[in-house]
Write an enzyme that holds these catalytic residues in place. Sequence first.
Site, PDB file in Angstrom:
ATOM      1  N   ASP A 185       0.964  -2.724  12.220  1.00  0.00           N
ATOM      2  CA  ASP A 185       1.375  -3.172  10.879  1.00  0.00           C
ATOM      3  C   ASP A 185       1.752  -4.655  10.942  1.00  0.00           C
ATOM      4  O   ASP A 185       2.767  -5.027  11.531  1.00  0.00           O
ATOM      5  CB  ASP A 185       2.567  -2.332  10.404  1.00  0.00           C
ATOM      6  CG  ASP A 185       2.902  -2.628   8.954  1.00  0.00           C
ATOM      7  OD1 ASP A 185       3.132  -3.806   8.611  1.00  0.00           O
ATOM      8  OD2 ASP A 185       2.909  -1.684   8.142  1.00  0.00           O
TER       9      ASP A 185
ATOM     10  N   THR B 248      -1.370   7.453  -0.213  1.00  0.00           N
ATOM     11  CA  THR B 248      -2.690   7.307  -0.851  1.00  0.00           C
ATOM     12  C   THR B 248      -3.430   6.062  -0.363  1.00  0.00           C
ATOM     13  O   THR B 248      -4.647   5.960  -0.535  1.00  0.00           O
ATOM     14  CB  THR B 248      -2.538   7.189  -2.379  1.00  0.00           C
ATOM     15  OG1 THR B 248      -1.806   5.969  -2.653  1.00  0.00           O
ATOM     16  CG2 THR B 248      -1.791   8.375  -2.969  1.00  0.00           C
TER      17      THR B 248
ATOM     18  N   ARG C 176       0.855  -1.194   0.000  1.00  0.00           N
ATOM     19  CA  ARG C 176       0.000   0.000   0.000  1.00  0.00           C
ATOM     20  C   ARG C 176       0.877   1.224   0.000  1.00  0.00           C
ATOM     21  O   ARG C 176       1.795   1.339   0.811  1.00  0.00           O
ATOM     22  CB  ARG C 176      -0.842   0.062   1.281  1.00  0.00           C
ATOM     23  CG  ARG C 176      -1.909  -0.940   1.380  1.00  0.00           C
ATOM     24  CD  ARG C 176      -2.948  -0.590   2.424  1.00  0.00           C
ATOM     25  NE  ARG C 176      -2.477   0.046   3.653  1.00  0.00           N
ATOM     26  CZ  ARG C 176      -3.285   0.495   4.599  1.00  0.00           C
ATOM     27  NH1 ARG C 176      -4.594   0.404   4.460  1.00  0.00           N
ATOM     28  NH2 ARG C 176      -2.818   1.044   5.707  1.00  0.00           N
TER      29      ARG C 176
ATOM     30  N   ASP D 177       5.262  -5.728   9.483  1.00  0.00           N
ATOM     31  CA  ASP D 177       6.377  -5.322  10.347  1.00  0.00           C
ATOM     32  C   ASP D 177       6.441  -6.182  11.611  1.00  0.00           C
ATOM     33  O   ASP D 177       7.525  -6.531  12.081  1.00  0.00           O
ATOM     34  CB  ASP D 177       6.240  -3.846  10.741  1.00  0.00           C
ATOM     35  CG  ASP D 177       6.656  -2.919   9.607  1.00  0.00           C
ATOM     36  OD1 ASP D 177       7.383  -3.375   8.701  1.00  0.00           O
ATOM     37  OD2 ASP D 177       6.253  -1.747   9.628  1.00  0.00           O
TER      38      ASP D 177
HETATM   39  C1  PRP Z   1      -0.905  -4.635   4.593  1.00  0.00           C
HETATM   40  C2  PRP Z   1      -1.664  -5.929   4.805  1.00  0.00           C
HETATM   41  C3  PRP Z   1      -2.564  -5.983   3.612  1.00  0.00           C
HETATM   42  C4  PRP Z   1      -2.888  -4.532   3.381  1.00  0.00           C
HETATM   43  C5  PRP Z   1      -4.263  -4.260   3.883  1.00  0.00           C
HETATM   44  O1  PRP Z   1       0.112  -4.809   3.688  1.00  0.00           O
HETATM   45  O2  PRP Z   1      -0.850  -7.060   4.925  1.00  0.00           O
HETATM   46  O3  PRP Z   1      -1.970  -6.562   2.466  1.00  0.00           O
HETATM   47  O4  PRP Z   1      -1.920  -3.769   4.103  1.00  0.00           O
HETATM   48  O5  PRP Z   1      -4.643  -2.969   3.600  1.00  0.00           O
HETATM   49  P1  PRP Z   1      -5.805  -2.615   2.561  1.00  0.00           P
HETATM   50  O6  PRP Z   1      -6.950  -3.530   2.874  1.00  0.00           O
HETATM   51  O7  PRP Z   1      -6.098  -1.181   2.879  1.00  0.00           O
HETATM   52  O8  PRP Z   1      -5.284  -2.791   1.171  1.00  0.00           O
HETATM   53  P2  PRP Z   1       1.172  -3.654   3.334  1.00  0.00           P
HETATM   54  O9  PRP Z   1       0.705  -2.886   2.141  1.00  0.00           O
HETATM   55  O10 PRP Z   1       1.465  -2.871   4.571  1.00  0.00           O
HETATM   56  O11 PRP Z   1       2.422  -4.474   2.831  1.00  0.00           O
HETATM   57  P3  PRP Z   1       3.365  -5.463   3.657  1.00  0.00           P
HETATM   58  O12 PRP Z   1       2.531  -6.679   4.015  1.00  0.00           O
HETATM   59  O13 PRP Z   1       4.430  -5.770   2.682  1.00  0.00           O
HETATM   60  O14 PRP Z   1       3.862  -4.752   4.891  1.00  0.00           O
HETATM   61  N1  URA Z   2      -2.186  -3.079   7.131  1.00  0.00           N
HETATM   62  C1  URA Z   2      -1.783  -3.472   8.366  1.00  0.00           C
HETATM   63  O1  URA Z   2      -0.803  -4.215   8.492  1.00  0.00           O
HETATM   64  N2  URA Z   2      -2.472  -3.034   9.428  1.00  0.00           N
HETATM   65  C2  URA Z   2      -3.555  -2.238   9.315  1.00  0.00           C
HETATM   66  O2  URA Z   2      -4.162  -1.898  10.339  1.00  0.00           O
HETATM   67  C3  URA Z   2      -3.956  -1.832   8.039  1.00  0.00           C
HETATM   68  C4  URA Z   2      -3.250  -2.270   6.955  1.00  0.00           C
END
Ligand code: PRP
Ligand code: URA
Length: 209
Positions: free
Chosen positions: A200, A108, A104, A203
């Site tokens: 997160d 945005t 994400r 993370d």
């Molecule tokens: C997080 C999570 C989802 C997404 C959810 O991933 O694991 O994939 O956000 O958010 P959304 O429903 O608003 O799309 P992130 O983009 O942080 O990537 P990562 O798993 O690599 O940290």
């Molecule tokens: N992605 C995450 O990992 N946590 C949230 O709360 C939203 C998006």
Amino acid sequence: MQNVTIFDHPLIKHKITLLRDKNTGTKDFRTLIEEIATLMGYEALRDLPLDTVEIETPICKTVQPTVSGKKLAIVPILRAGLGMVNGILALVPSAKVGHIGMYRDETTHIPHEYYCKLPENIDERLIIVLDPMLATGGSAVDAITLIKKRGGKNIKFMSIIAAPEGIKALTEAHPDVEVYCGNVDERLNENAYIVPGLGDAGDRIFGTK
Ligand code: PRP
Ligand code: URA
């Protein structure tokens, strides 16, 4: 809501509480994500397609049901979905595993795809898409759109924590997809994080912050 299962099992509730706690460290966080995925997977795989196999008991030959990994694909959304894979493989060790990379944009909150590799004959498989967080729903909606473009037809989505906004977006975009959520939280905050959520997920699984 049609096609949405929200879990009310006390063990899942208990483990989600431990996940949310900011004092839960990386090692325990990973273990909990896997355990919750297994508990949820038991229900999500209720209609897993079966083959038959001839075996011999101490008494006689017999034809009996067996799960075929050929008919199943597990597809985690990177990164955080990776944390759930072993929890599902504990139930169906022969399942094939695909990967979809999405992140994400921090400002945005729009998801961007950076990787996609799916098992062959994806059109013939039951596909379980994994991501512990369903926030705006953008990542899940786009990942499933991509799987459908590659031929996927029979798709389920599993998340551990969902926001109402994410469930709405996902069920509107893909009404044919069965959605399984460990819990539905209150709302999203101004940064599109789930409240109360767990922070997160990527993370916390990989210890990157
Ligand atoms: C997080 C999570 C989802 C997404 C959810 O991933 O694991 O994939 O956000 O958010 P959304 O429903 O608003 O799309 P992130 O983009 O942080 O990537 P990562 O798993 O690599 O940290
Ligand atoms: N992605 C995450 O990992 N946590 C949230 O709360 C939203 C998006």
